[in-house]
Enzyme design. Structure first.
Site, PDB file in Angstrom:
ATOM      1  N   ARG A 118       0.811  -1.236   0.000  1.00  0.00           N
ATOM      2  CA  ARG A 118       0.000   0.000   0.000  1.00  0.00           C
ATOM      3  C   ARG A 118       0.837   1.275   0.000  1.00  0.00           C
ATOM      4  NH1 ARG A 118      -3.067  -3.100   3.703  1.00  0.00           N
ATOM      5  NH2 ARG A 118      -4.756  -4.132   2.591  1.00  0.00           N
ATOM      6  N   LYS A 140       3.591  11.253 -11.753  1.00  0.00           N
ATOM      7  CA  LYS A 140       2.719  10.410 -12.584  1.00  0.00           C
ATOM      8  C   LYS A 140       3.413   9.070 -12.776  1.00  0.00           C
ATOM      9  CE  LYS A 140       0.041  13.659 -15.367  1.00  0.00           C
ATOM     10  NZ  LYS A 140      -0.229  14.135 -16.741  1.00  0.00           N
ATOM     11  N   GLU A 182      10.613  17.038 -25.320  1.00  0.00           N
ATOM     12  CA  GLU A 182       9.946  17.524 -24.095  1.00  0.00           C
ATOM     13  C   GLU A 182      10.582  18.824 -23.605  1.00  0.00           C
ATOM     14  OE1 GLU A 182       7.196  16.114 -23.102  1.00  0.00           O
ATOM     15  OE2 GLU A 182       7.280  13.928 -23.255  1.00  0.00           O
ATOM     16  N   LYS A 224       8.535  22.488 -14.862  1.00  0.00           N
ATOM     17  CA  LYS A 224       7.662  21.374 -14.470  1.00  0.00           C
ATOM     18  C   LYS A 224       7.302  21.472 -12.992  1.00  0.00           C
ATOM     19  CE  LYS A 224       6.157  16.835 -14.862  1.00  0.00           C
ATOM     20  NZ  LYS A 224       6.104  15.627 -15.604  1.00  0.00           N
ATOM     21  N   GLU A 234      -3.652  17.492 -11.899  1.00  0.00           N
ATOM     22  CA  GLU A 234      -4.085  17.833 -13.254  1.00  0.00           C
ATOM     23  C   GLU A 234      -5.572  18.157 -13.336  1.00  0.00           C
ATOM     24  OE1 GLU A 234      -2.020  15.815 -16.467  1.00  0.00           O
ATOM     25  OE2 GLU A 234      -3.833  15.947 -17.666  1.00  0.00           O
ATOM     26  N   ARG A 238      -1.836  21.765 -15.310  1.00  0.00           N
ATOM     27  CA  ARG A 238      -0.896  20.667 -15.580  1.00  0.00           C
ATOM     28  C   ARG A 238      -1.143  20.021 -16.950  1.00  0.00           C
ATOM     29  NH1 ARG A 238       1.659  15.956 -11.666  1.00  0.00           N
ATOM     30  NH2 ARG A 238       2.880  15.004 -13.337  1.00  0.00           N
ATOM     31  N   ASN A 242       0.949  18.479 -21.619  1.00  0.00           N
ATOM     32  CA  ASN A 242       0.677  17.436 -22.611  1.00  0.00           C
ATOM     33  C   ASN A 242       0.578  17.978 -24.028  1.00  0.00           C
ATOM     34  OD1 ASN A 242       0.645  15.085 -21.021  1.00  0.00           O
ATOM     35  ND2 ASN A 242      -1.308  15.726 -20.163  1.00  0.00           N
ATOM     36  N   HIS A 245       0.787  15.600 -26.956  1.00  0.00           N
ATOM     37  CA  HIS A 245       0.685  14.229 -26.448  1.00  0.00           C
ATOM     38  C   HIS A 245      -0.566  13.506 -26.932  1.00  0.00           C
ATOM     39  CE1 HIS A 245       4.005  15.501 -23.992  1.00  0.00           C
ATOM     40  NE2 HIS A 245       4.048  14.380 -23.304  1.00  0.00           N
ATOM     41  N   HIS A 249       0.202  10.232 -28.464  1.00  0.00           N
ATOM     42  CA  HIS A 249      -0.221   8.945 -27.890  1.00  0.00           C
ATOM     43  C   HIS A 249      -0.966   8.114 -28.929  1.00  0.00           C
ATOM     44  CE1 HIS A 249      -0.033  10.374 -23.403  1.00  0.00           C
ATOM     45  NE2 HIS A 249       1.145  10.061 -23.893  1.00  0.00           N
ATOM     46  N   HIS A 262       8.541   7.635 -27.483  1.00  0.00           N
ATOM     47  CA  HIS A 262       7.558   8.578 -26.942  1.00  0.00           C
ATOM     48  C   HIS A 262       7.873  10.014 -27.382  1.00  0.00           C
ATOM     49  CE1 HIS A 262       4.749  10.417 -24.143  1.00  0.00           C
ATOM     50  NE2 HIS A 262       5.734  11.158 -23.667  1.00  0.00           N
TER      51      HIS A 262
HETATM   52  P1  NAD Z   1      12.950   4.578 -21.979  1.00  0.00           P
HETATM   53  O1  NAD Z   1      12.739   4.520 -20.540  1.00  0.00           O
HETATM   54  O2  NAD Z   1      12.427   3.481 -22.825  1.00  0.00           O
HETATM   55  O3  NAD Z   1      14.509   4.748 -22.252  1.00  0.00           O
HETATM   56  C1  NAD Z   1      14.948   4.848 -23.587  1.00  0.00           C
HETATM   57  C2  NAD Z   1      16.028   3.814 -23.915  1.00  0.00           C
HETATM   58  O4  NAD Z   1      17.279   4.291 -23.422  1.00  0.00           O
HETATM   59  C3  NAD Z   1      15.831   2.459 -23.298  1.00  0.00           C
HETATM   60  O5  NAD Z   1      16.291   1.482 -24.211  1.00  0.00           O
HETATM   61  C4  NAD Z   1      16.737   2.500 -22.087  1.00  0.00           C
HETATM   62  O6  NAD Z   1      17.151   1.229 -21.655  1.00  0.00           O
HETATM   63  C5  NAD Z   1      17.887   3.292 -22.611  1.00  0.00           C
HETATM   64  N1  NAD Z   1      18.674   4.032 -21.623  1.00  0.00           N
HETATM   65  C6  NAD Z   1      18.202   4.722 -20.569  1.00  0.00           C
HETATM   66  N2  NAD Z   1      19.181   5.406 -20.000  1.00  0.00           N
HETATM   67  C7  NAD Z   1      20.307   5.141 -20.690  1.00  0.00           C
HETATM   68  C8  NAD Z   1      21.641   5.579 -20.592  1.00  0.00           C
HETATM   69  N3  NAD Z   1      22.017   6.487 -19.689  1.00  0.00           N
HETATM   70  N4  NAD Z   1      22.544   5.070 -21.461  1.00  0.00           N
HETATM   71  C9  NAD Z   1      22.154   4.198 -22.420  1.00  0.00           C
HETATM   72  N5  NAD Z   1      20.910   3.784 -22.596  1.00  0.00           N
HETATM   73  C10 NAD Z   1      19.985   4.252 -21.730  1.00  0.00           C
HETATM   74  O7  NAD Z   1      12.324   5.928 -22.600  1.00  0.00           O
HETATM   75  P2  NAD Z   1      12.201   7.428 -22.056  1.00  0.00           P
HETATM   76  O8  NAD Z   1      12.176   8.267 -23.255  1.00  0.00           O
HETATM   77  O9  NAD Z   1      13.167   7.728 -20.973  1.00  0.00           O
HETATM   78  O10 NAD Z   1      10.764   7.441 -21.364  1.00  0.00           O
HETATM   79  C11 NAD Z   1       9.595   7.251 -22.115  1.00  0.00           C
HETATM   80  C12 NAD Z   1       8.488   6.823 -21.175  1.00  0.00           C
HETATM   81  O11 NAD Z   1       8.265   7.857 -20.224  1.00  0.00           O
HETATM   82  C13 NAD Z   1       7.187   6.564 -21.877  1.00  0.00           C
HETATM   83  O12 NAD Z   1       6.634   5.377 -21.381  1.00  0.00           O
HETATM   84  C14 NAD Z   1       6.318   7.755 -21.471  1.00  0.00           C
HETATM   85  O13 NAD Z   1       4.956   7.434 -21.437  1.00  0.00           O
HETATM   86  C15 NAD Z   1       6.865   8.053 -20.110  1.00  0.00           C
HETATM   87  N6  NAD Z   1       6.651   9.436 -19.664  1.00  0.00           N
HETATM   88  C16 NAD Z   1       6.127   9.635 -18.439  1.00  0.00           C
HETATM   89  C17 NAD Z   1       5.943  10.907 -17.951  1.00  0.00           C
HETATM   90  C18 NAD Z   1       5.456  11.111 -16.563  1.00  0.00           C
HETATM   91  O14 NAD Z   1       5.149  12.255 -16.202  1.00  0.00           O
HETATM   92  N7  NAD Z   1       5.400  10.093 -15.755  1.00  0.00           N
HETATM   93  C19 NAD Z   1       6.301  12.012 -18.746  1.00  0.00           C
HETATM   94  C20 NAD Z   1       6.828  11.784 -20.012  1.00  0.00           C
HETATM   95  C21 NAD Z   1       7.003  10.488 -20.465  1.00  0.00           C
HETATM   96  N1  GLY Z   2       4.264  14.694 -18.636  1.00  0.00           N
HETATM   97  C1  GLY Z   2       3.059  15.354 -18.262  1.00  0.00           C
HETATM   98  C2  GLY Z   2       2.863  15.516 -16.801  1.00  0.00           C
HETATM   99  O1  GLY Z   2       3.693  15.148 -16.008  1.00  0.00           O
HETATM  100  O2  GLY Z   2       1.877  16.023 -16.390  1.00  0.00           O
END
Ligand code: NAD
Ligand code: GLY
Length: 368
Positions: A118, A140, A182, A224, A234, A238, A242, A245, A249, A262
């Site tokens: 939890r 998020k 971003e 941010k 949001e 907030r 997006n 997005h 998406h 992404h």
């Molecule tokens: P990812 O986590 O898939 O990482 C991209 C690639 O880089 C992967 O293959 C990973 O293994 C590799 N990698 C990571 N760090 C590395 C490093 N230092 N050296 C070498 N390789 C490395 O992708 P991302 O772009 O970081 O994240 C995308 C995700 O984030 C999506 O799922 C998206 O929906 C999510 N997201 C969430 C929020 C939020 O607010 N929570 C905001 C934006 C995006």
């Molecule tokens: N990436 C959008 C948010 O965090 O709200």
């Protein structure tokens, strides 16, 4: 080292940014309550950085859970693997989960931390540019569903965020570009002077200039943190984070998770949002092209996939989290540096935006 704070009352937390911070896990000591720590990472990142992190956490009992790499694994099955690891290691309620990786790891580890017994303490150590400027901040967390991106999850803030800019040296260039989508977003939605700064420093950023990267990450996190501090759940501002997005998406879901990164989908979605803002008469063609040009200079795609029709977009966009009472709200630009979230647009303008000829709009000769 630079330190910012996400202001959320008693749940406020720091974001430490600097080169080489991975070896300074003592910075995290105030945020680790018990003796047990579980580092959640993946098969690409663990060989690069897990040992260094584990060494600097030698004061704790550390276990690791190493997941397969990829957006395609951001799902229930992988989440279950995390719980398997935590329970096998007998982690109790005072344990701390640390996400070591990009946004996929951060989103899944955060969701696991929100659910495990939890809710346990959680720390983000983001290693992609995208996760350093966006996903590690703001709480998020979640996973994808075959029918929609990030459709299952929770708001769950970390206790701290540790950003080591040196980790970007091993990041593939395509991933760096995805993160820049971003970064550019913040300039477009709320900080026109930052957009000018990015125009001046894009080459330095792509060349991994550490000072330029630190500055871009700091400014993005400041933007941010301010938005999250004002609207954690949001209910208002907030949603402007997006930009691009909703279109993006739709591309990710339609193409299959992981086919378009992404950040790549967000970049093309941002071009579509710029186009729609122009069609509504809110920005000029020149302003649209300014955004397009910067996304192109960041090495990002600016044309939607050939195999996506307007009907495909509408089908996927209907499942967006910004849909309320059947009305699709979109993030658009009133002007460069000012975003709005609105469902007040003629349907025909959205239809024309989806049907627009993006090859012609974004061809180098067309973009000033
Ligand atoms: P990812 O986590 O898939 O990482 C991209 C690639 O880089 C992967 O293959 C990973 O293994 C590799 N990698 C990571 N760090 C590395 C490093 N230092 N050296 C070498 N390789 C490395 O992708 P991302 O772009 O970081 O994240 C995308 C995700 O984030 C999506 O799922 C998206 O929906 C999510 N997201 C969430 C929020 C939020 O607010 N929570 C905001 C934006 C995006
Ligand atoms: N990436 C959008 C948010 O965090 O709200």
């Amino acid at each position: 080292m630079q330190t910012l704070t996400v202001e959320l009352g008693e749940r406020s937390y720091p974001i430490h940014i600097g080169e080489g911070l991975l070896g300074q896990a003592e910075l995290l000591a105030p945020y680790i309550g018990g003796r047990q720590v579980a580092v959640i990472s993946n098969a690409t990142i663990a060989p690069l950085y897990l040992e260094r992190l584990t060494q600097s956490l030698s004061a704790y009992s550390v276990v690791s859970v190493v997941l397969p790499d990829g957006e395609a694994y951001k799902n229930w099955e992988t989440l279950q693997t995390i719980f398997d690891g935590l329970l096998s290691a007998r982690l109790d309620r005072r344990a701390t989960l640390i996400a070591l990786g990009g946004g996929v790891i951060g989103d899944m580890a955060g969701f696991a931390a929100a659910c495990y017994q939890r809710g346990v303490d959680f720390i983000q150590i983001p290693t992609t540019l995208l996760s350093q400027v966006d996903s590690s901040v703001g709480g998020k967390t979640g996973i994808n569903h075959p029918l929609g991106k990030n459709m299952v999850g929770a708001f769950y803030q970390p206790n701290a965020v540790l950003i080591d800019t040196a980790t970007l040296k091993s990041l593939p260039p395509r991933e760096l570009s995805a993160g820049l989508a971003e970064v550019i977003k913040y300039g477009l939605i709320c900080d026109e002077p930052f957009l000018t700064w990015l125009e001046e420093h894009m080459d330095a950023l792509r060349g991994l200039d550490q000072a330029a990267l630190t500055q871009a990450i700091k400014r993005s996190c400041e933007a941010k943190a301010a938005v999250v501090g004002a609207d954690e759940r949001e209910t208002g501002v907030r949603a402007t984070l997006n930009l691009g997005h909703t279109f993006g998406h739709a591309i990710e879901t339609h193409m299959g998770y992981g086919v378009w990164l992404h950040g790549e989908a967000v970049a093309t979605g941002t071009v579509m949002a710029l186009e729609m803002s122009m069609r509504l008469g809110w920005i000029t063609a020149r302003q649209r092209d300014r955004g397009v040009r910067l996304l192109q200079r960041a090495g990002l795609p600016v044309v939607p996939p050939d195999n996506m029709t307007p009907a495909d977009f509408l089908e996927h966009m209907a499942i967006d989290k910004k849909v309320i009472d059947g009305r699709l709200r979109l993030v658009l630009l009133r002007q460069i540096g000012e975003a709005v979230v609105t469902d007040q647009y003629p349907k025909e303008v959205l239809q024309a935006t989806l049907a627009a000829d993006y090859r012609a709009i974004t061809a180098p000769a067309a973009v000033a």
